[in-house]
Design an enzyme around this catalytic site. Sequence first.
Site, PDB file in Angstrom:
ATOM      1  N   GLU A 169       6.724  -0.301  -5.211  1.00 47.17           N
ATOM      2  CA  GLU A 169       5.618  -0.716  -6.100  1.00 47.17           C
ATOM      3  C   GLU A 169       4.352  -0.635  -5.262  1.00 47.17           C
ATOM      4  OE1 GLU A 169       5.733  -1.554  -9.244  1.00 47.17           O
ATOM      5  OE2 GLU A 169       7.860  -1.897  -9.614  1.00 47.17           O
ATOM      6  N   GLY A 221       4.510   2.204   1.729  1.00 48.02           N
ATOM      7  CA  GLY A 221       5.598   2.783   0.938  1.00 48.02           C
ATOM      8  C   GLY A 221       6.158   4.065   1.547  1.00 48.02           C
ATOM      9  N   SER A 281       0.825  -1.210   0.000  1.00 54.00           N
ATOM     10  CA  SER A 281       0.000   0.000   0.000  1.00 54.00           C
ATOM     11  C   SER A 281       0.866   1.270   0.000  1.00 54.00           C
ATOM     12  CB  SER A 281      -0.884  -0.001   1.239  1.00 54.00           C
ATOM     13  OG  SER A 281      -0.057  -0.064   2.386  1.00 54.00           O
ATOM     14  N   CYS A 341      -3.197  -4.587  -7.941  1.00 55.04           N
ATOM     15  CA  CYS A 341      -2.748  -3.191  -7.971  1.00 55.04           C
ATOM     16  C   CYS A 341      -3.212  -2.534  -9.266  1.00 55.04           C
ATOM     17  CB  CYS A 341      -1.236  -3.113  -7.830  1.00 55.04           C
ATOM     18  SG  CYS A 341      -0.367  -4.165  -8.982  1.00 55.04           S
TER      19      CYS A 341
HETATM   20  P1  NAD Z   1       0.288  -3.770   2.845  1.00 50.44           P
HETATM   21  O1  NAD Z   1       0.893  -2.448   2.595  1.00 50.44           O
HETATM   22  O2  NAD Z   1      -0.650  -3.922   3.979  1.00 50.44           O
HETATM   23  O3  NAD Z   1       1.453  -4.860   3.071  1.00 50.44           O
HETATM   24  C1  NAD Z   1       2.426  -5.140   2.089  1.00 50.44           C
HETATM   25  C2  NAD Z   1       3.660  -5.726   2.747  1.00 50.44           C
HETATM   26  O4  NAD Z   1       4.315  -4.689   3.480  1.00 50.44           O
HETATM   27  C3  NAD Z   1       3.373  -6.844   3.751  1.00 50.44           C
HETATM   28  O5  NAD Z   1       4.380  -7.823   3.641  1.00 50.44           O
HETATM   29  C4  NAD Z   1       3.469  -6.124   5.076  1.00 50.44           C
HETATM   30  O6  NAD Z   1       3.777  -6.961   6.163  1.00 50.44           O
HETATM   31  C5  NAD Z   1       4.614  -5.157   4.787  1.00 50.44           C
HETATM   32  N1  NAD Z   1       4.706  -3.985   5.653  1.00 50.44           N
HETATM   33  C6  NAD Z   1       3.708  -3.161   6.040  1.00 50.44           C
HETATM   34  N2  NAD Z   1       4.213  -2.170   6.821  1.00 50.44           N
HETATM   35  C7  NAD Z   1       5.544  -2.378   6.903  1.00 50.44           C
HETATM   36  C8  NAD Z   1       6.602  -1.714   7.574  1.00 50.44           C
HETATM   37  N3  NAD Z   1       6.400  -0.640   8.327  1.00 50.44           N
HETATM   38  N4  NAD Z   1       7.854  -2.203   7.440  1.00 50.44           N
HETATM   39  C9  NAD Z   1       8.090  -3.290   6.661  1.00 50.44           C
HETATM   40  N5  NAD Z   1       7.122  -3.983   6.049  1.00 50.44           N
HETATM   41  C10 NAD Z   1       5.861  -3.529   6.161  1.00 50.44           C
HETATM   42  O7  NAD Z   1      -0.406  -4.228   1.466  1.00 50.44           O
HETATM   43  P2  NAD Z   1      -1.319  -5.485   1.173  1.00 50.44           P
HETATM   44  O8  NAD Z   1      -2.664  -5.286   1.778  1.00 50.44           O
HETATM   45  O9  NAD Z   1      -0.585  -6.764   1.468  1.00 50.44           O
HETATM   46  O10 NAD Z   1      -1.423  -5.409  -0.421  1.00 50.44           O
HETATM   47  C11 NAD Z   1      -2.316  -4.569  -1.094  1.00 50.44           C
HETATM   48  C12 NAD Z   1      -1.627  -3.288  -1.566  1.00 50.44           C
HETATM   49  O11 NAD Z   1      -0.469  -3.602  -2.322  1.00 50.44           O
HETATM   50  C13 NAD Z   1      -2.518  -2.484  -2.489  1.00 50.44           C
HETATM   51  O12 NAD Z   1      -2.360  -1.123  -2.194  1.00 50.44           O
HETATM   52  C14 NAD Z   1      -1.963  -2.802  -3.865  1.00 50.44           C
HETATM   53  O13 NAD Z   1      -2.237  -1.831  -4.845  1.00 50.44           O
HETATM   54  C15 NAD Z   1      -0.511  -2.905  -3.567  1.00 50.44           C
HETATM   55  N6  NAD Z   1       0.198  -3.684  -4.586  1.00 50.44           N
HETATM   56  C16 NAD Z   1       0.999  -3.009  -5.460  1.00 50.44           C
HETATM   57  C17 NAD Z   1       1.643  -3.703  -6.482  1.00 50.44           C
HETATM   58  C18 NAD Z   1       2.496  -2.981  -7.485  1.00 50.44           C
HETATM   59  O14 NAD Z   1       3.267  -3.652  -8.153  1.00 50.44           O
HETATM   60  N7  NAD Z   1       2.406  -1.678  -7.624  1.00 50.44           N
HETATM   61  C19 NAD Z   1       1.488  -5.100  -6.587  1.00 50.44           C
HETATM   62  C20 NAD Z   1       0.679  -5.743  -5.664  1.00 50.44           C
HETATM   63  C21 NAD Z   1       0.037  -5.031  -4.667  1.00 50.44           C
END
Ligand code: NAD
Length: 509
Positions: free
Chosen positions: A261, A244, A240, A295
């Site tokens: 990403e 990021g 998300s 995404c």
């Molecule tokens: P999320 O942000 O909740 O989690 C993604 C990952 O980040 C998980 O492994 C989580 O444990 C980790 N994470 C979260 N906070 C962190 C921190 N402070 N430090 C280190 N790691 C941390 O996302 P989600 O719900 O798993 O996935 C959905 C999101 O991902 C949507 O916004 C989607 O658009 C995006 N996404 C983007 C792409 C792309 O290529 N642009 C691809 C797939 C998903």
Amino acid sequence: MKSILDHLGLTGVLSGAGAGTWLKTSGITIQSLSPINGKTIGQVRCADSSDYEQVVQKAVQAFREWRTVPAPRRGEIVRQIGQALREHKQELGALVSLEVGKILTEGQGEVQEMIDIADFAVGQARMLYGLTMHSERPGHRMYEQWHPLGPVGVISAFNFPVAVWAWNAMIALIAGDTVIWKPSSKAPLSAIAAAEIAFRVLRKNSLPDGILSLLIGGRDDIGETLLADKRLPLISATGSVAMGRRVAVKVAERLGRSLLELGGNNAVIVTAQADLGLAVRAIVFGAVGTAGQRCTTTRRVIAHKDIYPDLRTALIKAYQQITIGNPLKKGILMGPLIDRQAVENMQATLVQVQKQGGKILFGGQVLTGKGFASGTYVTPCICEVPHDLPMLREETFAPILYLISCTDLAEAISFQNDVPQGLSSAIFTRNLLESEAFLGHTGSDCGIANVNIGTSGAEIGGAFGGEKETGGGREAGSDAWRAYMRRQTNTINWSTELPLAQGIRFDIA
Ligand code: NAD
């Protein structure tokens, strides 16, 4: 289910830390629940800080050896990983479906993407090209070369629980890096299965532990530690926008590199010159595929007012035919959302949309009754909204499609670009002038811009990623490999003089 788990060697309480071989972990035990029925698929004992340290030390150590293996030889190992994935495609694809709820063909498609990127990386291993330049000084030669970067941290989202790792890992491997993977805790089994398939190849080739590693654990103890770890020159993070922002700041604090990403908010423009049948098919797959949890999911349709009523009718008709249910069953087009929280987020968004002046045209209900007891199934939703609806600026990770009417292409492009995210975009038109305007530099501001195909389902051959709040990173094909290497510029003096650049004179008497 049992046969899939047995085939992939996923029995008992699994270790959440591995580096070629699995560690006896000491963190908390988590359950992997299937969104299909809410039942436990397996259990994982997470990594704690001492497991983390062991894994990272192995990755640092292995890097010293792996970087000395010639790149085409590294490519040969990746070729073998691709072959192993082929052999386990059915079972790994089924596990992905079971764990995150995507339909079987999409689960298999995800594994195919891993195979494709492995194939791509094998060829790329012989093409890590640098440029040569003409020096301004006589008797000098300049060129650049690309060296391995170091151990790379890869953080992945739940919705592509194995492919995102492969996009990063296969390229990082041929680049000479070692890879430490922190997957989403919502899909730990798929990660363990994928890692074990690759570990077996590394072990068979008598390669040291630490070339590929996996760490399953919480965002605070494992995730944040990765971000702050100076031994990892690159963190590639998929998830998300909120995640990021955190990654960008934490990694920048130590002057590390991050490859981001992040979320998308993707639109399809349908002009008055479009083939409507084509547009409808692409929009429905883009909006409903993976239950709106990609995404690149199509979230907005911006349609010319002349064809808007017909398009709206056709979309509603198509949505009525979407079969919802157990994604492992043949004929089902949409499975569950990942968990009840996702369902609640979708419901909260729909309340907001209506408060802000939007209208629900179709769907949006939570399904109950036989086969839907997990509370994770919804009907896909179409909303009609004004172009300036505040909720339009947000990515709700659910199957909600917003329809917006526009008067001309310039307005459509400005509506499309008027969101904070910039991942994927598409136009449907049979008019060359319209498609070129959309692709030109005053057109779509997204990392991906398509003509007469939808926003989702990218091929691995192109560089994948987006602009603005999507993070600016690029993964997979084209020259995305460069992010995983360090560039070195070399100047060689083969003359007997020492001329200085820019004509500077510094003569010692
Ligand atoms: P999320 O942000 O909740 O989690 C993604 C990952 O980040 C998980 O492994 C989580 O444990 C980790 N994470 C979260 N906070 C962190 C921190 N402070 N430090 C280190 N790691 C941390 O996302 P989600 O719900 O798993 O996935 C959905 C999101 O991902 C949507 O916004 C989607 O658009 C995006 N996404 C983007 C792409 C792309 O290529 N642009 C691809 C797939 C998903």
